[in-house]
Design a protein around this motif. Structure first.
Motif, short mmCIF file in Angstrom:
data_model
loop_
_atom_site.label_atom_id
_atom_site.label_comp_id
_atom_site.label_asym_id
_atom_site.label_seq_id
_atom_site.Cartn_x
_atom_site.Cartn_y
_atom_site.Cartn_z
N GLY A 102 105.74 49.89 39.58
CA GLY A 102 105.75 51.10 38.76
C GLY A 102 106.38 52.28 39.48
N VAL A 103 106.59 52.13 40.78
CA VAL A 103 107.27 53.19 41.52
C VAL A 103 108.77 52.87 41.49
CG1 VAL A 103 107.47 54.43 43.70
CG2 VAL A 103 105.28 53.46 42.99
N VAL A 104 109.52 53.76 40.86
CA VAL A 104 110.92 53.48 40.61
C VAL A 104 111.81 54.43 41.41
CG1 VAL A 104 112.69 53.40 38.80
CG2 VAL A 104 110.36 52.67 38.29
N ARG A 105 112.81 53.88 42.00
CA ARG A 105 113.76 54.69 42.76
C ARG A 105 115.08 54.68 42.00
NH1 ARG A 105 116.29 53.25 48.18
NH2 ARG A 105 115.62 51.18 47.58
N ILE A 106 115.67 55.83 41.77
CA ILE A 106 116.97 55.87 41.09
C ILE A 106 118.07 55.68 42.12
CG2 ILE A 106 118.58 57.32 39.76
CD1 ILE A 106 116.19 58.53 38.36
N LEU A 107 118.79 54.58 41.99
CA LEU A 107 119.86 54.26 42.94
C LEU A 107 121.19 54.85 42.48
CD1 LEU A 107 119.04 50.49 43.50
CD2 LEU A 107 118.34 52.43 44.91
N LYS A 108 121.35 54.90 41.14
CA LYS A 108 122.54 55.52 40.56
C LYS A 108 122.10 56.28 39.31
CE LYS A 108 126.51 55.05 37.75
NZ LYS A 108 126.04 56.20 36.96
N ASP A 109 122.41 57.56 39.30
CA ASP A 109 122.01 58.36 38.14
C ASP A 109 123.14 58.37 37.11
OD1 ASP A 109 120.51 59.96 36.51
OD2 ASP A 109 120.10 61.49 38.01
N LEU A 110 122.86 58.93 35.93
CA LEU A 110 123.87 59.02 34.87
C LEU A 110 125.05 59.87 35.33
CD1 LEU A 110 121.52 59.74 31.84
CD2 LEU A 110 122.56 57.56 32.48
N ASP A 111 126.23 59.56 34.78
CA ASP A 111 127.41 60.38 35.05
C ASP A 111 127.47 61.57 34.11
OD1 ASP A 111 128.24 58.57 36.95
OD2 ASP A 111 129.48 57.42 35.54
N GLU A 123 117.58 48.03 27.92
CA GLU A 123 116.86 47.40 29.03
C GLU A 123 116.87 45.88 28.85
OE1 GLU A 123 115.38 47.34 31.83
OE2 GLU A 123 113.83 48.85 32.07
N ASP A 124 116.87 45.17 29.94
CA ASP A 124 116.81 43.70 29.86
C ASP A 124 115.43 43.22 29.41
OD1 ASP A 124 115.53 44.56 32.19
OD2 ASP A 124 116.61 43.21 33.53
N ILE A 125 114.39 43.72 30.07
CA ILE A 125 113.06 43.16 29.80
C ILE A 125 111.98 44.21 30.05
CG2 ILE A 125 112.81 42.27 32.17
CD1 ILE A 125 111.45 39.78 30.87
N ILE A 126 110.97 44.18 29.22
CA ILE A 126 109.80 45.02 29.44
C ILE A 126 108.63 44.11 29.77
CG2 ILE A 126 108.23 46.71 28.43
CD1 ILE A 126 110.73 47.33 26.55
N ASP A 127 108.13 44.30 30.97
CA ASP A 127 107.04 43.47 31.47
C ASP A 127 105.78 44.34 31.43
OD1 ASP A 127 105.51 41.60 32.80
OD2 ASP A 127 106.62 41.64 34.66
N SER A 128 105.44 44.99 32.52
CA SER A 128 104.30 45.92 32.49
C SER A 128 104.67 47.18 31.71
CB SER A 128 103.91 46.31 33.92
OG SER A 128 104.94 47.09 34.50
N GLY A 129 105.95 47.48 31.62
CA GLY A 129 106.40 48.69 30.95
C GLY A 129 106.47 49.89 31.88
N LEU A 130 106.09 49.70 33.13
CA LEU A 130 106.02 50.82 34.08
C LEU A 130 107.40 51.39 34.39
CD1 LEU A 130 103.28 49.40 36.50
CD2 LEU A 130 103.03 51.27 34.85
N THR A 131 108.39 50.50 34.54
CA THR A 131 109.75 50.96 34.84
C THR A 131 110.27 51.79 33.67
OG1 THR A 131 110.16 48.96 36.11
CG2 THR A 131 112.09 50.20 35.43
N LEU A 136 111.82 56.76 30.77
CA LEU A 136 111.75 57.58 29.56
C LEU A 136 111.30 59.00 29.89
CD1 LEU A 136 110.28 55.07 26.93
CD2 LEU A 136 112.60 55.99 27.04
N LYS A 137 110.31 59.11 30.78
CA LYS A 137 109.85 60.44 31.20
C LYS A 137 111.00 61.21 31.84
CE LYS A 137 104.94 59.97 32.06
NZ LYS A 137 104.09 59.34 33.02
N ASN A 138 111.70 60.51 32.71
CA ASN A 138 112.81 61.12 33.43
C ASN A 138 113.90 61.59 32.46
OD1 ASN A 138 115.54 60.93 34.71
ND2 ASN A 138 114.28 60.76 36.56
N LEU A 139 114.26 60.73 31.51
CA LEU A 139 115.33 61.07 30.57
C LEU A 139 114.89 62.15 29.58
CD1 LEU A 139 116.86 57.55 29.87
CD2 LEU A 139 117.77 59.36 31.33
N ARG A 140 113.63 62.10 29.15
CA ARG A 140 113.11 63.12 28.22
C ARG A 140 113.22 64.52 28.81
NH1 ARG A 140 108.29 60.13 27.23
NH2 ARG A 140 108.96 58.62 25.67
N SER A 141 113.03 64.61 30.12
CA SER A 141 113.08 65.93 30.77
C SER A 141 114.50 66.53 30.70
CB SER A 141 112.62 65.83 32.22
OG SER A 141 113.61 65.17 32.99
N ARG A 142 115.49 65.70 30.38
CA ARG A 142 116.87 66.21 30.27
C ARG A 142 117.21 66.61 28.83
NH1 ARG A 142 120.00 61.89 34.27
NH2 ARG A 142 118.13 61.27 35.40
#
Ligand code: IMP
Ligand code: MG
Length: 205
Positions: A102-111, A123-131, A136-142
């Motif tokens: 659930g701890v996600v690191r952004i390796l490449k951000d949007l251009d 997204e490929d797959i939703i497992d726990s949904g944590l990623t 979504l939180k990150n993108l909503r803030s934009r």
């Protein structure tokens, strides 16, 4: 193999030729094919038609989550008949090879800036949904105009946070799967279907 023909050689279907060429080294690791190539492609045509209808008159920005969504982005987008734009994020979730923390690191951000845009996160797959929850939180803030999600696979039984998934390809049981962009230890992404692995394959990895 002739481009555009339906056979790869005398009597050899294209599909069989492709498996022989790309996949033979993996085949012994495959336990069971859960979703075939034809089933995936048929479902993507349906999703693409739905998205085309839902976003009619708009120019959505498709945001793919690397690396897993690269194949889905390419195939799905060809079924969306709208003036699409593309962007990608690369994220890495801390955790083991088969579990996210659930701890996600952004390796490449949007251009691109997404303020006011109709963003469709792919997204490929939703497992726990944590990623996805983090993204979504990150993108909503934009402050996008709209923000929806399209996921090829959803392990509904595994989900640990409530999420609103607008477009889902397939609901699958809580098993670890590979293929069609999904990896185990970076392998198997190029398989055209979704499958489970034999126990021995994990031991070897
Ligand atoms: P979540 O945060 O638990 O929802 O996990 C999402 C991410 O973990 C996905 O984007 C995948 O990269 C990876 N993942 C989860 N389940 C699987 C699986 O069954 N096969 C391969 N990767 C998976
Ligand atoms: Mg992965």
């Amino acid at each position: 193999m002739e481009i555009g023909s339906v056979t790869a050689g005398p009597g050899v279907p294209v599909c069989a030729a492709r498996l022989a060429a790309h996949v033979s080294e993996y085949e012994s690791d495959i336990e069971r094919i859960l979703i075939t190539e034809a089933e995936i492609q048929a479902r993507l045509a349906e999703l693409g038609a739905q998205i085309t209808e839902d976003y009619a008159g708009r120019d959505p920005l498709l945001v793919g989550v690397l690396k897993g969504a690269f194949m889905l982005m390419a195939d799905l987008s060809r079924h969306i008949h709208l003036p699409l734009e593309f962007d990608f994020m690369a994220v890495s979730s801390y955790g083991s090879a088969t579990r996210t923390s659930g701890v996600v690191r952004i390796l490449k951000d949007l251009d691109h800036e997404i303020q006011g845009r109709d963003v469709l996160l792919v997204e490929d797959i939703i497992d726990s949904g944590l990623t996805l929850n983090y993204l979504l939180k990150n993108l909503r803030s934009r402050k996008p105009g709209t923000l929806e999600v399209c996921a090829l696979l959803h392990k509904t039984e595994m989900q640990r946070v409530p999420l609103d998934i607008r477009y889902t390809g397939f609901e699958i049981p809580p098993e670890f799967v590979i293929g069609y962009g999904l990896d185990y230890a970076e392998r198997f992404r190029n398989l055209p279907y979704v499958a489970t692995l034999k126990r021995e394959a994990y031991a070897a990895g």
